[in-house]
Write an enzyme that holds these catalytic residues in place. Sequence first.
Site, PDB file in Angstrom:
ATOM      1  N   LYS A 194      10.523  13.278  -0.230  1.00 34.16           N
ATOM      2  CA  LYS A 194      10.935  11.933  -0.668  1.00 34.16           C
ATOM      3  C   LYS A 194      10.575  11.721  -2.138  1.00 34.16           C
ATOM      4  CE  LYS A 194      10.438   6.972  -0.223  1.00 34.16           C
ATOM      5  NZ  LYS A 194       9.870   5.776   0.391  1.00 34.16           N
TER       6      LYS A 194
ATOM      7  N   TYR B  24      13.143   0.384   4.292  1.00 34.93           N
ATOM      8  CA  TYR B  24      14.489   0.723   4.753  1.00 34.93           C
ATOM      9  C   TYR B  24      14.705   2.229   4.889  1.00 34.93           C
ATOM     10  CZ  TYR B  24      15.425  -4.157   3.433  1.00 34.93           C
ATOM     11  OH  TYR B  24      15.396  -5.527   3.333  1.00 34.93           O
ATOM     12  N   ASP B  25      13.667   3.030   4.696  1.00 33.21           N
ATOM     13  CA  ASP B  25      13.814   4.495   4.748  1.00 33.21           C
ATOM     14  C   ASP B  25      14.536   5.001   6.014  1.00 33.21           C
ATOM     15  OD1 ASP B  25      12.767   4.983   2.266  1.00 33.21           O
ATOM     16  OD2 ASP B  25      10.747   5.452   2.975  1.00 33.21           O
TER      17      ASP B  25
ATOM     18  N   ASP C 190       8.985  -2.765  -9.244  1.00 33.91           N
ATOM     19  CA  ASP C 190       9.858  -3.648  -8.476  1.00 33.91           C
ATOM     20  C   ASP C 190      11.029  -2.810  -8.007  1.00 33.91           C
ATOM     21  OD1 ASP C 190      10.018  -6.528  -7.618  1.00 33.91           O
ATOM     22  OD2 ASP C 190      12.066  -6.171  -8.275  1.00 33.91           O
ATOM     23  N   SER C 191      11.273  -2.852  -6.726  1.00 34.55           N
ATOM     24  CA  SER C 191      12.253  -1.929  -6.165  1.00 34.55           C
ATOM     25  C   SER C 191      13.018  -2.599  -5.038  1.00 34.55           C
ATOM     26  CB  SER C 191      11.547  -0.662  -5.669  1.00 34.55           C
ATOM     27  OG  SER C 191      10.389  -0.994  -4.935  1.00 34.55           O
TER      28      SER C 191
ATOM     29  N   HIS D  16      14.003   7.110  -5.851  1.00 32.02           N
ATOM     30  CA  HIS D  16      14.068   6.194  -7.006  1.00 32.02           C
ATOM     31  C   HIS D  16      12.695   6.072  -7.657  1.00 32.02           C
ATOM     32  CE1 HIS D  16      12.903   4.351  -3.310  1.00 32.02           C
ATOM     33  NE2 HIS D  16      12.801   3.122  -3.766  1.00 32.02           N
ATOM     34  N   ARG D  17      11.657   5.915  -6.820  1.00 35.44           N
ATOM     35  CA  ARG D  17      10.292   5.741  -7.345  1.00 35.44           C
ATOM     36  C   ARG D  17       9.800   7.037  -7.974  1.00 35.44           C
ATOM     37  NH1 ARG D  17       8.759   3.651  -3.255  1.00 35.44           N
ATOM     38  NH2 ARG D  17       9.103   1.559  -4.054  1.00 35.44           N
TER      39      ARG D  17
ATOM     40  N   PRO E 126       0.807  -1.227   0.000  1.00 34.94           N
ATOM     41  CA  PRO E 126       0.000   0.000   0.000  1.00 34.94           C
ATOM     42  C   PRO E 126       0.841   1.278   0.000  1.00 34.94           C
ATOM     43  CG  PRO E 126      -0.151  -1.104   2.129  1.00 34.94           C
ATOM     44  CD  PRO E 126       0.627  -2.019   1.227  1.00 34.94           C
TER      45      PRO E 126
HETATM   46  P1  ITT Z   1       4.904  -5.802  -4.422  1.00 33.12           P
HETATM   47  O1  ITT Z   1       5.921  -6.776  -4.990  1.00 33.12           O
HETATM   48  O2  ITT Z   1       3.597  -6.440  -4.110  1.00 33.12           O
HETATM   49  O3  ITT Z   1       4.778  -4.561  -5.246  1.00 33.12           O
HETATM   50  P2  ITT Z   1       6.826  -5.567  -2.279  1.00 33.12           P
HETATM   51  O4  ITT Z   1       6.963  -4.680  -1.086  1.00 33.12           O
HETATM   52  O5  ITT Z   1       6.990  -7.061  -2.057  1.00 33.12           O
HETATM   53  O6  ITT Z   1       5.421  -5.271  -2.976  1.00 33.12           O
HETATM   54  P3  ITT Z   1       9.159  -5.478  -3.968  1.00 33.12           P
HETATM   55  O7  ITT Z   1       9.241  -6.931  -4.234  1.00 33.12           O
HETATM   56  O8  ITT Z   1       9.381  -4.513  -5.103  1.00 33.12           O
HETATM   57  O9  ITT Z   1       7.777  -5.040  -3.372  1.00 33.12           O
HETATM   58  O10 ITT Z   1      10.189  -5.154  -2.802  1.00 33.12           O
HETATM   59  C1  ITT Z   1      10.426  -3.862  -2.462  1.00 33.12           C
HETATM   60  C2  ITT Z   1      11.070  -3.801  -1.098  1.00 33.12           C
HETATM   61  O11 ITT Z   1      12.222  -2.942  -1.165  1.00 33.12           O
HETATM   62  C3  ITT Z   1      10.123  -3.155  -0.104  1.00 33.12           C
HETATM   63  O12 ITT Z   1       9.319  -4.116   0.548  1.00 33.12           O
HETATM   64  C4  ITT Z   1      11.089  -2.436   0.832  1.00 33.12           C
HETATM   65  O13 ITT Z   1      11.615  -3.339   1.763  1.00 33.12           O
HETATM   66  C5  ITT Z   1      12.206  -2.004  -0.130  1.00 33.12           C
HETATM   67  N1  ITT Z   1      11.892  -0.683  -0.697  1.00 33.12           N
HETATM   68  C6  ITT Z   1      11.497  -0.398  -1.969  1.00 33.12           C
HETATM   69  N2  ITT Z   1      11.248   0.923  -2.118  1.00 33.12           N
HETATM   70  C7  ITT Z   1      11.471   1.467  -0.923  1.00 33.12           C
HETATM   71  C8  ITT Z   1      11.357   2.771  -0.420  1.00 33.12           C
HETATM   72  O14 ITT Z   1      10.918   3.775  -1.175  1.00 33.12           O
HETATM   73  N3  ITT Z   1      11.675   2.989   0.853  1.00 33.12           N
HETATM   74  C9  ITT Z   1      12.095   1.993   1.653  1.00 33.12           C
HETATM   75  N4  ITT Z   1      12.211   0.727   1.272  1.00 33.12           N
HETATM   76  C10 ITT Z   1      11.901   0.443  -0.006  1.00 33.12           C
END
Ligand code: ITT
Length: 197
Positions: free
Chosen positions: A175, A154-155, A73-74, A180-181, A14
């Site tokens: 932010k 991890y923010d 995916d991040s 990145h997003r 979310p």
């Molecule tokens: P979906 O795959 O359902 O989209 P997810 O949280 O599992 O949700 P990812 O597989 O892309 O998504 O993993 C991303 C993780 O990387 C996320 O759960 C955080 O732990 C970290 N992450 C990504 N963007 C971040 C951000 O803006 N700030 C902090 N941590 C972030």
Amino acid sequence: MADKITIILGTSNPHKVFEMNKIAKPFDIEFIPLVNENFNPNENGKTFEENAKIKALEAAKVSNKGKYFMADDSGLCVDFLGGGPGVHSARYAETPLKRIEKLLFNLKFDSKRDARFVCALCLVDNEGNILHTEKGIVKGRIAHSIKGTNGFGYDPVFIVDGINKTMAELSEDEKNTLSHRGQALLNMIKWIKSNLN
Ligand code: ITT
């Protein structure tokens, strides 16, 4: 005035939906999270780009409505950990706090804490065509302890280059401007505005 563009977001996170809608609203684009029990993407890609594509295509496949689908995916890539946790960021440990604790533990004896957040976005249509991809990166370093309460993941331990604050100490708008997003999405929005209607 052009009609609002609605895009279904293949995610169960979310925080992503919230951040992306805050950025996209002024452009008349709305992201709606996919709620579908059949949405179980197999995130077995080796790169963020591959996993974003897998999730976006899976969303398009299982949804019975919608024209456009996107996925994010991040993750966090730490130099000392060879780019890890990387695509495994969400699964590095059981809870967000445990993930941070594990990260700090694994960096305990190291002073080289350079890191980056990476975000890959993939936009597809309801026929499974890949329309556009984007990638955003923000550089920083891993703090020695948690600071700040905003954001997610991890923010609280990611100190943004040139700012000297953790991502969790920034406001939502701050932010989004540099994350990145935020970077990837702004470029995606530019593409959407000139290519979709
Ligand atoms: P979906 O795959 O359902 O989209 P997810 O949280 O599992 O949700 P990812 O597989 O892309 O998504 O993993 C991303 C993780 O990387 C996320 O759960 C955080 O732990 C970290 N992450 C990504 N963007 C971040 C951000 O803006 N700030 C902090 N941590 C972030």
